[in-house]
Design an enzyme around this catalytic site. Structure first.
Site, short mmCIF file in Angstrom:
data_model
loop_
_atom_site.label_atom_id
_atom_site.label_comp_id
_atom_site.label_asym_id
_atom_site.label_seq_id
_atom_site.Cartn_x
_atom_site.Cartn_y
_atom_site.Cartn_z
N LYS A 54 0.83 -1.20 0.00
CA LYS A 54 0.00 0.00 0.00
C LYS A 54 0.87 1.26 0.00
CE LYS A 54 -3.75 -2.35 2.54
NZ LYS A 54 -4.34 -2.56 3.87
N GLN A 98 -3.86 -1.15 10.36
CA GLN A 98 -3.92 -2.48 9.73
C GLN A 98 -4.47 -3.51 10.73
OE1 GLN A 98 -3.32 -3.07 6.52
NE2 GLN A 98 -3.63 -5.26 6.65
N ASP A 121 -10.73 3.37 5.22
CA ASP A 121 -11.13 1.96 5.20
C ASP A 121 -12.65 1.81 5.19
OD1 ASP A 121 -9.18 -0.06 5.14
OD2 ASP A 121 -8.57 0.33 7.21
N1 GUN Z 1 -6.66 -6.38 7.07
C1 GUN Z 1 -7.11 -7.11 6.03
N2 GUN Z 1 -7.79 -6.33 5.16
C2 GUN Z 1 -7.76 -5.07 5.68
C3 GUN Z 1 -8.27 -3.82 5.23
O1 GUN Z 1 -8.93 -3.70 4.19
N3 GUN Z 1 -8.02 -2.76 6.04
C4 GUN Z 1 -7.31 -2.87 7.21
N4 GUN Z 1 -7.13 -1.77 7.94
N5 GUN Z 1 -6.83 -4.02 7.64
C5 GUN Z 1 -7.04 -5.11 6.87
#
Ligand code: GUN
Length: 294
Positions: A54, A98, A121
């Site tokens: 990311k 995350q 998110d």
């Molecule tokens: N862990 C797995 N997928 C995601 C996501 O889309 N956002 C976040 N913050 N954590 C994740």
């Protein structure tokens, strides 16, 4: 039937290019550089890999990004303080903590602490609520990516019967809510099937569009599908494979070969939904930055 392969990698690349151009315009016209902060708690290898990807994607489109790494034994209050600091930081338009978090930290408390205007998110209850009632909000990235894949591959869900398999807060529930809205890119009749069903194939066989988000390798086979269905495979499951160089490979929730024989269109996994998730995170961050000027 030979299915149309929906190339998520290619579609995501073109979205990333659009975002790069919009970022250049925002910088030139308003002097704003979109900023995205990541908080990573602990050493989960998959989480580290995701945050790395990311961050690289941010760099490529010209965003400012910062990753805060915190040890696995970080007290909950210290994490909440970090979230509050990013909420106040004017360089930061989007904040992503995350998941999963270590067991001693209450995930919902952390999500609740994020400023909903920076919740790229789309996990904050304010954004979840707005999504359900059809108001403008940050859509969670994977469901937003699925909607975009359907539209950009010429498979408008309007008037179709969409069957979602899986009821997670990250994929199943939000994609069902997105696609049932009386809006462009939606207006579908939606069924949610899940592990509570005695026989899931009763539902999957009735789908015009099947969205598989269950986290079980190749659990949905061609025999469980209707001729001409459009299949969106959200699964990404690591399976042992002695023939592979690393000793493992990734497969989706759908058995690709047998599904291809009946489907009109299908996303591969990898190379379908996955790349779209990052593209939608970039898009949400760009929107947050654009909205910050009012
Ligand atoms: N862990 C797995 N997928 C995601 C996501 O889309 N956002 C976040 N913050 N954590 C994740």
């Amino acid at each position: 039937m030979s299915a149309q392969i929906i190339d998520g990698k290619k579609i995501a690349e073109s979205i990333r290019l659009e975002i790069k151009e919009a970022t250049q315009r925002l910088r030139a016209e308003k002097g704003i550089v979109p900023g995205l902060a990541f908080i990573l708690v602990g050493e989960n290898p998959a989480s580290q890999a995701y945050v790395g990807m990311k961050g690289k994607a941010c760099e490529e489109v010209g965003f400012y990004s910062i990753t805060e790494r915190m040890p696995a034994d970080t007290p909950e209050e210290a994490l909440l303080q970090k979230v509050r600091a990013f909420n106040e930081d004017p360089r930061i338009h989007g904040l992503l903590v995350q998941l999963p978090l270590p067991a001693h930290i209450a995930e919902h408390k952390v999500i609740d602490a994020i400023d909903p205007r920076k919740d790229v998110d789309g996990f904050h209850p304010i954004n979840v609520g707005k999504l359900v009632i059809g108001e403008k909000c940050f859509k969670p990235c994977t469901p937003a990516g699925i909607q975009e894949l359907l539209m950009r591959s010429g498979n408008d869900p309007s008037g179709k019967h969409v069957v979602v398999v899986g009821r997670s807060n990250i994929v199943g529930k939000p994609i069902a809510n997105i696609l049932l809205q009386k809006q462009k890119g939606a207006n579908a009749v939606v069924t949610i099937a899940h592990t509570g069903a005695r026989d899931i194939s009763v539902f999957t066989k009735r789908a015009d569009i099947l969205i598989a988000a269950i986290g079980k390798p190749e659990a949905i086979t061609g025999a469980m599908l209707k001729e001409g269905v459009v299949v969106i495979d959200v699964g990404s499951n690591r399976v042992d494979d002695p023939a592979a160089r690393k000793g493992y490979r990734f497969v989706g929730d759908v058995h690709f070969e047998s599904a291809c024989a009946v489907a009109a269109a299908i996303t591969p996994s990898p190379g379908g939904v996955g790349p779209m998730t990052i593209a939608m995170l970039l898009r949400n961050t760009l929107l947050a930055a654009q909205d910050s000027v009012g």
